[in-house]
Design a protein around this motif. Structure first.
Motif, mmCIF file in Angstrom:
data_model
loop_
_atom_site.group_PDB
_atom_site.id
_atom_site.type_symbol
_atom_site.label_atom_id
_atom_site.label_comp_id
_atom_site.label_asym_id
_atom_site.label_seq_id
_atom_site.Cartn_x
_atom_site.Cartn_y
_atom_site.Cartn_z
ATOM 1 N N THR A 120 0.811 -1.223 0.000
ATOM 2 C CA THR A 120 0.000 0.000 0.000
ATOM 3 C C THR A 120 0.844 1.272 0.000
ATOM 4 O OG1 THR A 120 -0.148 -0.104 2.428
ATOM 5 C CG2 THR A 120 -1.926 -1.136 1.163
ATOM 6 N N LEU A 121 2.161 1.149 -0.043
ATOM 7 C CA LEU A 121 3.005 2.342 -0.095
ATOM 8 C C LEU A 121 2.771 3.101 -1.391
ATOM 9 C CD1 LEU A 121 6.370 0.930 1.320
ATOM 10 C CD2 LEU A 121 4.777 2.471 2.480
ATOM 11 N N ARG A 122 2.782 4.408 -1.317
ATOM 12 C CA ARG A 122 2.557 5.256 -2.483
ATOM 13 C C ARG A 122 3.846 5.984 -2.860
ATOM 14 N NH1 ARG A 122 -0.858 2.252 -2.660
ATOM 15 N NH2 ARG A 122 -3.123 2.552 -2.518
ATOM 16 N N GLY A 123 3.952 6.349 -4.127
ATOM 17 C CA GLY A 123 5.119 7.078 -4.592
ATOM 18 C C GLY A 123 6.052 6.200 -5.400
ATOM 19 N N PRO A 124 6.708 6.771 -6.406
ATOM 20 C CA PRO A 124 7.590 5.966 -7.273
ATOM 21 C C PRO A 124 8.792 5.394 -6.546
ATOM 22 C CG PRO A 124 7.784 8.313 -7.768
ATOM 23 C CD PRO A 124 6.627 8.178 -6.847
ATOM 24 N N VAL A 125 9.241 6.040 -5.477
ATOM 25 C CA VAL A 125 10.427 5.555 -4.774
ATOM 26 C C VAL A 125 10.162 4.209 -4.106
ATOM 27 C CG1 VAL A 125 9.889 6.695 -2.586
ATOM 28 C CG2 VAL A 125 12.275 6.267 -3.202
ATOM 29 N N PHE A 126 8.898 3.913 -3.814
ATOM 30 C CA PHE A 126 8.547 2.652 -3.160
ATOM 31 C C PHE A 126 8.151 1.561 -4.151
ATOM 32 C CE2 PHE A 126 7.435 5.857 0.149
ATOM 33 C CZ PHE A 126 8.404 5.492 1.068
ATOM 34 N N PHE A 127 8.350 1.814 -5.432
ATOM 35 C CA PHE A 127 7.962 0.815 -6.428
ATOM 36 C C PHE A 127 8.615 -0.547 -6.204
ATOM 37 C CE2 PHE A 127 8.780 -1.378 -10.444
ATOM 38 C CZ PHE A 127 7.482 -1.610 -10.868
ATOM 39 N N PRO A 128 9.930 -0.634 -5.860
ATOM 40 C CA PRO A 128 10.526 -1.963 -5.636
ATOM 41 C C PRO A 128 9.833 -2.741 -4.519
ATOM 42 C CG PRO A 128 12.231 -0.311 -5.891
ATOM 43 C CD PRO A 128 10.934 0.434 -5.777
ATOM 44 N N LEU A 154 -5.169 -8.322 4.999
ATOM 45 C CA LEU A 154 -4.794 -7.092 5.698
ATOM 46 C C LEU A 154 -4.773 -5.902 4.753
ATOM 47 C CD1 LEU A 154 -1.954 -8.487 7.988
ATOM 48 C CD2 LEU A 154 -4.189 -7.665 8.719
ATOM 49 N N ARG A 155 -4.324 -6.122 3.526
ATOM 50 C CA ARG A 155 -4.325 -5.019 2.555
ATOM 51 C C ARG A 155 -5.747 -4.543 2.291
ATOM 52 N NH1 ARG A 155 -4.379 -4.228 -3.209
ATOM 53 N NH2 ARG A 155 -4.743 -6.453 -3.552
ATOM 54 N N ALA A 156 -6.672 -5.484 2.189
ATOM 55 C CA ALA A 156 -8.068 -5.101 1.993
ATOM 56 C C ALA A 156 -8.571 -4.274 3.176
ATOM 57 C CB ALA A 156 -8.938 -6.345 1.807
ATOM 58 N N GLY A 157 -8.155 -4.663 4.383
ATOM 59 C CA GLY A 157 -8.553 -3.891 5.553
ATOM 60 C C GLY A 157 -7.959 -2.488 5.548
ATOM 61 N N ILE A 158 -6.695 -2.374 5.153
ATOM 62 C CA ILE A 158 -6.047 -1.057 5.104
ATOM 63 C C ILE A 158 -6.732 -0.157 4.081
ATOM 64 C CG2 ILE A 158 -3.907 0.128 4.479
ATOM 65 C CD1 ILE A 158 -2.384 -2.248 5.651
ATOM 66 N N GLU A 159 -7.006 -0.701 2.907
ATOM 67 C CA GLU A 159 -7.608 0.116 1.856
ATOM 68 C C GLU A 159 -9.082 0.416 2.111
ATOM 69 O OE1 GLU A 159 -6.774 -1.883 -1.796
ATOM 70 O OE2 GLU A 159 -4.695 -1.167 -1.866
ATOM 71 N N SER A 160 -9.701 -0.311 3.067
ATOM 72 C CA SER A 160 -11.095 -0.024 3.394
ATOM 73 C C SER A 160 -11.241 1.191 4.302
ATOM 74 C CB SER A 160 -11.736 -1.242 4.072
ATOM 75 O OG SER A 160 -11.216 -1.428 5.382
ATOM 76 N N VAL A 161 -10.142 1.615 4.917
ATOM 77 C CA VAL A 161 -10.185 2.813 5.764
ATOM 78 C C VAL A 161 -10.296 4.039 4.867
ATOM 79 C CG1 VAL A 161 -8.941 4.164 7.498
ATOM 80 C CG2 VAL A 161 -8.832 1.654 7.542
ATOM 81 N N HIS A 162 -11.270 4.884 5.133
ATOM 82 C CA HIS A 162 -11.541 6.031 4.263
ATOM 83 C C HIS A 162 -10.348 6.995 4.249
ATOM 84 C CE1 HIS A 162 -13.639 9.531 2.549
ATOM 85 N NE2 HIS A 162 -14.479 8.634 2.063
ATOM 86 N N PRO A 163 -10.016 7.538 3.092
ATOM 87 C CA PRO A 163 -8.874 8.476 3.019
ATOM 88 C C PRO A 163 -9.001 9.671 3.946
ATOM 89 C CG PRO A 163 -9.576 7.811 0.810
ATOM 90 C CD PRO A 163 -10.586 7.257 1.755
ATOM 91 N N SER A 164 -10.211 10.046 4.308
ATOM 92 C CA SER A 164 -10.379 11.177 5.223
ATOM 93 C C SER A 164 -9.739 10.906 6.576
ATOM 94 C CB SER A 164 -11.866 11.486 5.402
ATOM 95 O OG SER A 164 -12.547 10.382 5.986
ATOM 96 N N GLN A 165 -9.630 9.624 6.963
ATOM 97 C CA GLN A 165 -8.979 9.285 8.225
ATOM 98 C C GLN A 165 -7.492 9.640 8.174
ATOM 99 O OE1 GLN A 165 -10.585 7.682 11.033
ATOM 100 N NE2 GLN A 165 -12.362 8.419 9.895
#
Length: 292
Positions: A109-117, A177-188
């Motif tokens: 779930t990391l964002r950004g090109p630097v975390f692509f690997p 767990l990834r599904a649980g993380i992505e289910s948290v609304h971005p507003s949080q």
């Protein structure tokens, strides 16, 4: 309304109306009727199934081969000792799986090109170990890795069997767990960052507690499956419950020890499954576990 001695006003005790009492009595009668019908239908179905079973031509041979009481008592201590090994494998692997899976889910779930690997590693890992059958993974690691003679690593079958369980199950649990993380609304996340929390603090104190809580029923179901699949390490020669049953069966080719092992596994998994259903209903998951 009535006035209390201290001058405060209180409501009178509520008394249900006649219509309400009639409705409650009707609902109670319907529940009793449903319970009676369910009990009678269960007795009839089990009775018919039992009658067909015991009157079948081969029942005597099946009873002697699979349900021999003397053989069950003889093999029970060895199978029970083997089951304790399965329980220890399940507990140790469960802790490792949870920690490793959480790390994989975070990397995914990391964002950004630097975390692509990191994202690529998590994707390849989950795809690979979800694609490989667990039994094949057990054979490859259990028989292949000790032959390499790697320094600093145990060469026991039970160790590599546990590694195979961790590799396989962590791929599935990481996706839960990834599904649980992505289910948290971005507003949080946005609210946490607006309060001055860093990315790591937001993930630790805001996102992960909510994510884990939402997927606990699914995680507990994976734990039930892990308890059963811990018996697969028997293919590596580890004397667990299934291997102990196999050794006892090889003496006289009576398969009752396998039934004993299955009964002990059921005694472990059924309470865990029912607890999972109870917890899911408590957390508000509609229809979790159904009703009896």
């Amino acid at each position: 309304m009535t006035v209390a001695p201290n001058g405060a006003t209180t409501k009178d005790d509520w008394t249900p109306s006649t219509v309400e009492r009639e409705r409650a009595a009707y609902r109670a009668s319907r529940q009793r009727r449903s319970a009676l019908i369910a009990t009678l239908s269960t007795i009839v179905v089990l009775g018919v199934a039992g009658t067909l079973l015991v009157t079948s031509p081969g029942w005597a041979a099946v009873h002697e081969t699979f349900f021999n009481w003397e053989k069950a008592k003889e093999s029970f201590p060895d199978v029970l000792r083997g089951l304790w090994l399965n329980i220890r494998v399940m507990l140790i692997c469960g802790v490792v799986i949870l920690a490793w899976s959480m790390l994989l889910a975070v990397m995914r779930t990391l964002r950004g090109p630097v975390f692509f690997p990191f994202r690529m590693f998590a994707v390849v890992y989950t795809d690979l170990f979800r694609g490989l059958p667990l039994l094949l993974l057990l054979l490859l690691l259990g028989f292949g890795m000790p032959a390499l003679g790697l320094q600093g690593l145990p060469d026991t079958s039970i160790f590599w069997g546990g590694v195979a369980l961790v590799l396989s199950y962590s791929a599935y649990v990481a996706e839960v767990l990834r599904a649980g993380i992505e289910s948290v609304h971005p507003s949080q996340r946005a609210a946490a960052r607006s309060l001055g929390l860093g990315y790591g603090q937001t993930l630790r104190f805001v996102v992960m507690p909510q994510a884990v809580r939402r997927v606990i029923p699914a995680l507990m179901n994976d734990l039930v499956s892990l308890q059963k699949d811990s018996g697969l390490i028997a293919v590596l020669g580890v004397v667990d419950a299934i291997k102990a049953a196999q050794i006892s069966t090889a003496v006289d080719f009576n398969f009752t020890p396998y039934v004993v092992a299955g009964f002990l596994f059921v005694c472990l998994t059924v309470p865990m499954a029912r607890f999972t259903d109870w917890y899911a209903r408590k957390q508000g998951f509609q229809g979790a576990g159904g009703t009896l």
